[in-house]
Design a protein around this motif. Sequence first.
Motif, mmCIF file in Angstrom:
data_model
loop_
_atom_site.group_PDB
_atom_site.id
_atom_site.type_symbol
_atom_site.label_atom_id
_atom_site.label_comp_id
_atom_site.label_asym_id
_atom_site.label_seq_id
_atom_site.Cartn_x
_atom_site.Cartn_y
_atom_site.Cartn_z
ATOM 1 N N ALA A 20 -4.356 2.670 -0.650
ATOM 2 C CA ALA A 20 -4.446 2.303 -2.061
ATOM 3 C C ALA A 20 -3.149 1.637 -2.509
ATOM 4 O O ALA A 20 -2.075 1.850 -1.922
ATOM 5 C CB ALA A 20 -4.707 3.547 -2.902
ATOM 6 N N TYR A 21 -3.253 0.829 -3.558
ATOM 7 C CA TYR A 21 -2.079 0.222 -4.187
ATOM 8 C C TYR A 21 -1.677 1.084 -5.394
ATOM 9 O O TYR A 21 -2.513 1.805 -5.962
ATOM 10 C CB TYR A 21 -2.380 -1.214 -4.622
ATOM 11 C CG TYR A 21 -2.518 -2.170 -3.462
ATOM 12 C CD1 TYR A 21 -1.389 -2.783 -2.922
ATOM 13 C CD2 TYR A 21 -3.761 -2.423 -2.889
ATOM 14 C CE1 TYR A 21 -1.509 -3.654 -1.842
ATOM 15 C CE2 TYR A 21 -3.883 -3.289 -1.807
ATOM 16 C CZ TYR A 21 -2.749 -3.897 -1.289
ATOM 17 O OH TYR A 21 -2.863 -4.742 -0.216
ATOM 18 N N LYS A 59 0.837 -1.198 0.000
ATOM 19 C CA LYS A 59 0.000 0.000 0.000
ATOM 20 C C LYS A 59 0.877 1.255 0.000
ATOM 21 O O LYS A 59 1.986 1.259 0.543
ATOM 22 C CB LYS A 59 -0.917 0.001 1.219
ATOM 23 C CG LYS A 59 -1.948 -1.134 1.206
ATOM 24 C CD LYS A 59 -2.784 -1.129 2.482
ATOM 25 C CE LYS A 59 -3.799 -2.266 2.466
ATOM 26 N NZ LYS A 59 -4.604 -2.307 3.699
ATOM 27 N N ARG A 79 -6.258 7.253 0.150
ATOM 28 C CA ARG A 79 -5.106 6.889 -0.686
ATOM 29 C C ARG A 79 -4.015 6.184 0.114
ATOM 30 O O ARG A 79 -3.205 5.462 -0.451
ATOM 31 C CB ARG A 79 -4.523 8.135 -1.353
ATOM 32 C CG ARG A 79 -5.508 8.891 -2.241
ATOM 33 C CD ARG A 79 -6.011 8.061 -3.385
ATOM 34 N NE ARG A 79 -6.973 8.831 -4.190
ATOM 35 C CZ ARG A 79 -7.705 8.316 -5.155
ATOM 36 N NH1 ARG A 79 -7.612 7.029 -5.436
ATOM 37 N NH2 ARG A 79 -8.555 9.070 -5.821
ATOM 38 N N HIS A 120 -1.266 0.624 -8.505
ATOM 39 C CA HIS A 120 -2.019 0.500 -9.757
ATOM 40 C C HIS A 120 -3.371 1.207 -9.693
ATOM 41 O O HIS A 120 -4.014 1.420 -10.726
ATOM 42 C CB HIS A 120 -2.232 -0.982 -10.113
ATOM 43 C CG HIS A 120 -3.222 -1.688 -9.230
ATOM 44 N ND1 HIS A 120 -2.839 -2.321 -8.061
ATOM 45 C CD2 HIS A 120 -4.562 -1.854 -9.338
ATOM 46 C CE1 HIS A 120 -3.913 -2.846 -7.487
ATOM 47 N NE2 HIS A 120 -4.971 -2.584 -8.242
ATOM 48 N N GLU A 121 -3.790 1.600 -8.495
ATOM 49 C CA GLU A 121 -5.059 2.310 -8.341
ATOM 50 C C GLU A 121 -4.910 3.819 -8.505
ATOM 51 O O GLU A 121 -5.898 4.550 -8.414
ATOM 52 C CB GLU A 121 -5.665 1.997 -6.974
ATOM 53 C CG GLU A 121 -5.983 0.520 -6.768
ATOM 54 C CD GLU A 121 -6.513 0.231 -5.377
ATOM 55 O OE1 GLU A 121 -7.714 -0.072 -5.265
ATOM 56 O OE2 GLU A 121 -5.720 0.318 -4.414
#
Length: 340
Positions: free
Chosen positions: A169-170, A127, A166, A172-173
């Motif tokens: 989030a990873y 993350k 965020r 790629h997101e």
Amino acid sequence: MGAAEVISNTRNASAGGDKPPLIDIRNLRVTFPSGGAEPKAVLKGIDLAVQPGEIVGLVGESGAGKTTLARSILGLPPSPGRIAGGEVHFEGRQILSLSESELRRLRGRRLSVVVPNPRAELNPLLKVGDQIASMAKIHLGVAGKEARRMALEILREVQIPDPERRMDAYPHELSGGMAQRVVIAMALICSPAFVISDDATSGLDVTVQAQILALLAKLAAEHGSAMLFISRDVGITAHFCDRIAVLFSGEIVEIAPREPLFLEPAHPYTLMLLAAFSHSPKLRDSWTVPDTDRRRERSAGCQYADRCPIAQPVCRTLRPPLAEIGPGHFVRCYFPVRHA
């Protein structure tokens, strides 16, 4: 004026007179192995000093040696290159003589880099918040909760929308612009003294690019960081760099404060760069040269002689010195362009 005196004057001009520079690069040379007996010289004696809080632009075409310089400052020349000579003094220490463990402690803490490809920099399996927090844990020794608080705060500083979400989030997101902001957050979370921005906005939409550039300059000022801003686009440097160095074929051919460089460029290569980004067809046509000999390396004389529209015989036999033509304005040319 001797070479040593010119180099000393160059450092003094960039470091604010008697004030010691934050980073002082002295005669840095980097070579790569080649098919011949002699290795290929990629950096050919770079002298450059940056004072605390200063933003210095480094411009030049692809292959000029910009990224090689950026990585060599950190003691990490691109493989299979090697540092063949010279020194890099940072906060008074010659850091190229430090052990690898000592250098690792500097990188990320006092010296930091913003790279142009955030997708390659970020771990796709972790993350975003954890990756930023890990920088604080490693370099500042803070605990988990404090590291995450710092990560969230720096995400707010880089103006990530909905930073709380965020954090989990990873990569790629995220959009390209948001991923670049995360990389900036990782570079600045430890408030480094010196930041290298290596073409950090390439590949981004022009609107996003402008936002990222403004953000970088703002955060560097707020964190008290000096910056080496590397770009192929000389026009970008006009907006926020204090001084600009022009690199060609592993040599600095011109370095000056922003206004003199753009109002009175003296090296023919600098004029060619400015012409390439000009809206004036007359200026572009005046300083466009054929593609022949574009990558030819000269063993003697000026490296730009084969492409220069005003080259004379001496230019092909003797290497020109870096000479001062105005306050803080240095050019490596026997026949610098004069402006009325």
